[in-house]
Design a protein around this motif. Structure first.
Motif, PDB file in Angstrom:
ATOM      1  N   VAL A  63       0.860  -1.194  -0.053  1.00 18.05           N
ATOM      2  CA  VAL A  63       0.222   0.111   0.172  1.00 18.05           C
ATOM      3  C   VAL A  63       0.759   1.243   0.183  1.00 18.05           C
ATOM      4  CG1 VAL A  63      -1.840   1.415   1.094  1.00 18.05           C
ATOM      5  CG2 VAL A  63      -1.994  -0.969   1.049  1.00 18.05           C
ATOM      6  N   GLY A  64       2.032   1.412   0.833  1.00 21.53           N
ATOM      7  CA  GLY A  64       2.840   2.327   0.967  1.00 21.53           C
ATOM      8  C   GLY A  64       2.809   2.897   2.319  1.00 21.53           C
ATOM      9  N   GLY A  65       2.944   4.182   2.450  1.00 18.48           N
ATOM     10  CA  GLY A  65       2.830   4.738   3.648  1.00 18.48           C
ATOM     11  C   GLY A  65       1.646   5.166   4.420  1.00 18.48           C
ATOM     12  N   TYR A  66       1.528   5.984   5.338  1.00 19.65           N
ATOM     13  CA  TYR A  66       0.366   6.633   5.840  1.00 19.65           C
ATOM     14  C   TYR A  66      -0.427   7.406   4.688  1.00 19.65           C
ATOM     15  CZ  TYR A  66      -3.146   9.088   8.054  1.00 19.65           C
ATOM     16  OH  TYR A  66      -4.508   9.906   8.260  1.00 19.65           O
ATOM     17  N   ASP A  67       0.051   8.139   4.315  1.00 21.02           N
ATOM     18  CA  ASP A  67      -0.664   9.181   3.111  1.00 21.02           C
ATOM     19  C   ASP A  67      -0.997   8.178   2.279  1.00 21.02           C
ATOM     20  OD1 ASP A  67       0.390  11.320   4.514  1.00 21.02           O
ATOM     21  OD2 ASP A  67       1.624  11.963   3.337  1.00 21.02           O
ATOM     22  N   ASP A  68      -0.391   7.529   1.698  1.00 26.44           N
ATOM     23  CA  ASP A  68      -0.990   6.031   0.523  1.00 26.44           C
ATOM     24  C   ASP A  68      -2.263   5.577   1.219  1.00 26.44           C
ATOM     25  OD1 ASP A  68       1.308   6.879  -1.177  1.00 26.44           O
ATOM     26  OD2 ASP A  68       2.476   5.554   0.132  1.00 26.44           O
ATOM     27  N   LEU A  69      -2.141   5.118   2.247  1.00 28.12           N
ATOM     28  CA  LEU A  69      -3.048   4.328   2.868  1.00 28.12           C
ATOM     29  C   LEU A  69      -4.141   5.030   3.213  1.00 28.12           C
ATOM     30  CD1 LEU A  69      -4.304   1.773   4.723  1.00 28.12           C
ATOM     31  CD2 LEU A  69      -3.172   2.815   6.720  1.00 28.12           C
ATOM     32  N   SER A  70      -4.324   6.340   3.693  1.00 26.14           N
ATOM     33  CA  SER A  70      -5.494   7.202   3.922  1.00 26.14           C
ATOM     34  C   SER A  70      -5.796   7.592   2.624  1.00 26.14           C
ATOM     35  CB  SER A  70      -4.765   8.433   4.755  1.00 26.14           C
ATOM     36  OG  SER A  70      -5.718   9.339   4.779  1.00 26.14           O
ATOM     37  N   ALA A  71      -5.183   8.025   1.693  1.00 30.76           N
ATOM     38  CA  ALA A  71      -5.729   8.337   0.274  1.00 30.76           C
ATOM     39  C   ALA A  71      -6.555   7.082  -0.359  1.00 30.76           C
ATOM     40  CB  ALA A  71      -4.742   8.874  -0.648  1.00 30.76           C
ATOM     41  N   ALA A  72      -5.896   5.873  -0.221  1.00 29.24           N
ATOM     42  CA  ALA A  72      -6.500   4.776  -0.871  1.00 29.24           C
ATOM     43  C   ALA A  72      -7.994   4.550  -0.155  1.00 29.24           C
ATOM     44  CB  ALA A  72      -5.410   3.547  -0.563  1.00 29.24           C
TER      45      ALA A  72
END
Length: 84
Positions: A63-72
């Protein structure tokens, strides 16, 4: 539900935000604490190509990092991954 794994450190605020987001969804996850462990940090970098935490995997999907998780999550992409 696929295994959820997060590479993190204890002092990382983004790691804590990612944990809260996953907790709010009732997701069980495994945390690999890479703080102070250069071997685990190198393992994380080799798997992700990134050198920041958190780095989150849902099953084999990076998924990636937190920003990636939150956006997804805002795009509605996380729940289907969790149900795969």
């Amino acid at each position: 539900m696929p295994e959820v794994v997060m590479y993190a450190t204890q002092s990382c605020p983004y790691c804590n935000m990612a944990k809260r987001l996953l907790d709010s969804k009732g997701v069980e996850y495994k945390v690999i604490d890479v703080g102070g462990n250069p071997d685990l940090w190198q393992e994380m970098e080799a798997k992700t190509g990134r050198n920041t935490v958190p780095q989150i995997f849902i099953g084999e999907h990076h998924v990636g990092g937190y920003d990636d998780l939150s956006a997804a999550d805002r795009r509605g992409e996380i729940d289907p991954l969790l149900q795969a």
